[in-house]
Design a protein around this motif. Structure first.
Motif, PDB file in Angstrom:
ATOM      1  N   MET A   1      31.830 -55.128 -83.736  1.00  0.00           N
ATOM      2  CA  MET A   1      32.601 -53.937 -83.383  1.00  0.00           C
ATOM      3  C   MET A   1      32.465 -52.887 -84.497  1.00  0.00           C
ATOM      4  O   MET A   1      32.262 -51.698 -84.218  1.00  0.00           O
ATOM      5  CB  MET A   1      34.080 -54.291 -83.158  1.00  0.00           C
ATOM      6  CG  MET A   1      34.333 -55.301 -82.046  1.00  0.00           C
ATOM      7  SD  MET A   1      33.842 -54.737 -80.395  1.00  0.00           S
ATOM      8  CE  MET A   1      35.328 -53.868 -79.884  1.00  0.00           C
TER       9      MET A   1
ATOM     10  N   ALA B   1      30.718 -49.147 -84.384  1.00  0.00           N
ATOM     11  CA  ALA B   1      31.433 -47.972 -84.902  1.00  0.00           C
ATOM     12  C   ALA B   1      30.616 -47.258 -85.975  1.00  0.00           C
ATOM     13  O   ALA B   1      30.626 -46.021 -86.061  1.00  0.00           O
ATOM     14  CB  ALA B   1      32.793 -48.400 -85.462  1.00  0.00           C
TER      15      ALA B   1
ATOM     16  N   SER C   1      31.905 -49.289 -79.296  1.00  0.00           N
ATOM     17  CA  SER C   1      32.770 -48.305 -79.962  1.00  0.00           C
ATOM     18  C   SER C   1      32.832 -47.041 -79.109  1.00  0.00           C
ATOM     19  O   SER C   1      31.831 -46.634 -78.527  1.00  0.00           O
ATOM     20  CB  SER C   1      32.212 -47.983 -81.351  1.00  0.00           C
ATOM     21  OG  SER C   1      33.008 -47.009 -81.991  1.00  0.00           O
TER      22      SER C   1
END
Lengths: 249, 249
Positions: free
Chosen positions: A126, A130, A168
């Motif tokens: 994750m 991002a 993201s």
């Protein structure tokens, strides 16, 4: 407006230290709201998340499993090192990785990489998605959405499909709770794993062999509401429980 | 050339006897080579593959299972009637249907249908896809490819995704056997379930609630080689075996 799906062509073979977001930005005009899917193996290689097989000393447990799976004990050790829990060890290793994803060989990959090297899944997928999103914003000034993909098997059906490992700028699941169908009934199916549906089609566009298209852009994609609780808890996961029971025998 | 993905909008609520291929052809200019994805529930309804719950007499077995799953015994009876083998009966029915597909409640659906009716999966989904393809050829003179989709859960991950139930004009799996990766190594992952990757993204475009987009066109899609052996044999299917073992207890 129709959705446009564009494979990013002409990327070089990615090496550790390469600026993946910049290499992609140079090859395609990214637009605000686009969803950019990247093969997690290519992301991992760009950030040096790889290991040299010859530098790994397999433990007795890795040697034991390797004798069952007919694999290199060093490779098996890398799979064990990447796993938070082993669910099955034979006829192949099925394990959970710290992010919650469950997959064969913990996603450790020795295709599309130089001899003697293996590529690991991103440790914080994750955060990785991002960071790509932030890098594109910095380079191109546009806010996009990012999915990191991996190729996985599934239950009951032959063949692999693309799955989302990290994302993201969107939720992983689209949540229909409270919505109604065409006839006004409240919906029974309330959660759709949209990032996996997008990752699957991205994987189709990437191809799996030597096509060299590790990044795919989806344009004119709607926005949805939902949440990120992608993985079942152990208690909810009937299949995981059944497989663990069978392994005990 | 980028891929274009177009939801077919403005279709009426389909009724038994409706000419689905004609209704779609009237709303979008279909081109040779397009892949047309249709929600299998809408196909089933158009050919009258539906049942009235009040006309079903549940057997004692259906009553027994319904008490476990907290469902209408007539609905459970329809699931049993649609199934060739029950793999689990609690906390939900997981079964195989004659085409080989394994899914929850045998794909029997009571959303997006009038009160008191249920929609069944197409009994011969490959033949159903072929019949839509033939109808489009007759109406529009173009040879397209067709996938019938259904929404299914998966192992280890929350949320449903679209799967291919039947297809025509292409193979279900893309086969990379004999291909090599970017570094010349022969590929370990040799089969990609491309119809499922396409069906999944079609399901994303369809939406799941009251969007009313039950058909999606994919344009500029490549052609691949492969085969149609989508379903594991019982012997190969470790997860099916594990679930059946657990049910015995």
């Amino acid at each position: 407006m129709s959705i446009e799906v564009i494979g990013v062509k002409g990327l070089p073979i990615i090496q550790p230290g390469d600026d993946l977001a910049r290499l992609i930005s140079e090859r395609i005009s990214i637009q605000s709201g686009d969803i950019l899917c990247i093969a997690s193996s290519v992301y991992s290689k760009s950030v040096g998340n790889i290991r040299q097989l010859s530098s790994i000393n397999p433990t007795p447990e890795a040697v034991r499993i390797a004798s069952l799976t007919h694999e290199d004990p060093s490779f098996v050790q890398a799979v064990l090192d990447s796993s938070s829990e082993i669910i099955m060890d034979c006829p192949f290793i099925l394990s959970q990785v710290p992010s919650g994803h469950i997959g064969v060989r913990a996603g450790v990959d020795h295709s599309n990489v130089e001899d003697g090297l293996i590529i690991l899944l991103p440790q914080d997928p994750m955060g990785a998605a991002a960071s790509v999103r932030a890098a594109i914003l910095k380079i191109s000034g546009v806010d996009i959405r990012v999915i990191l993909t991996d190729t996985c098997g599934r239950a009951f059906r032959r063949g692999q499909t693309g799955h989302a490992i990290g994302w993201s700028g969107m939720t992983g699941l689209r949540d229909f709770r409270g919505d109604h169908d065409l006839f006004g009934h409240e919906l029974l199916i309330t959660e759709e794993a949209v990032v996996d549906e997008i990752a699957g089609f991205a994987n189709f566009v990437m191809g799996e062999s030597n096509n060299g298209v590790p990044a795919v852009i989806f344009r004119n994609m709607e926005v949805w509401k939902g949440h990120d609780m992608m993985y079942f808890s152990e208690k909810e996961d009937l299949i995981r429980e059944a497989l663990k029971e069978c392994q005990k025998k």
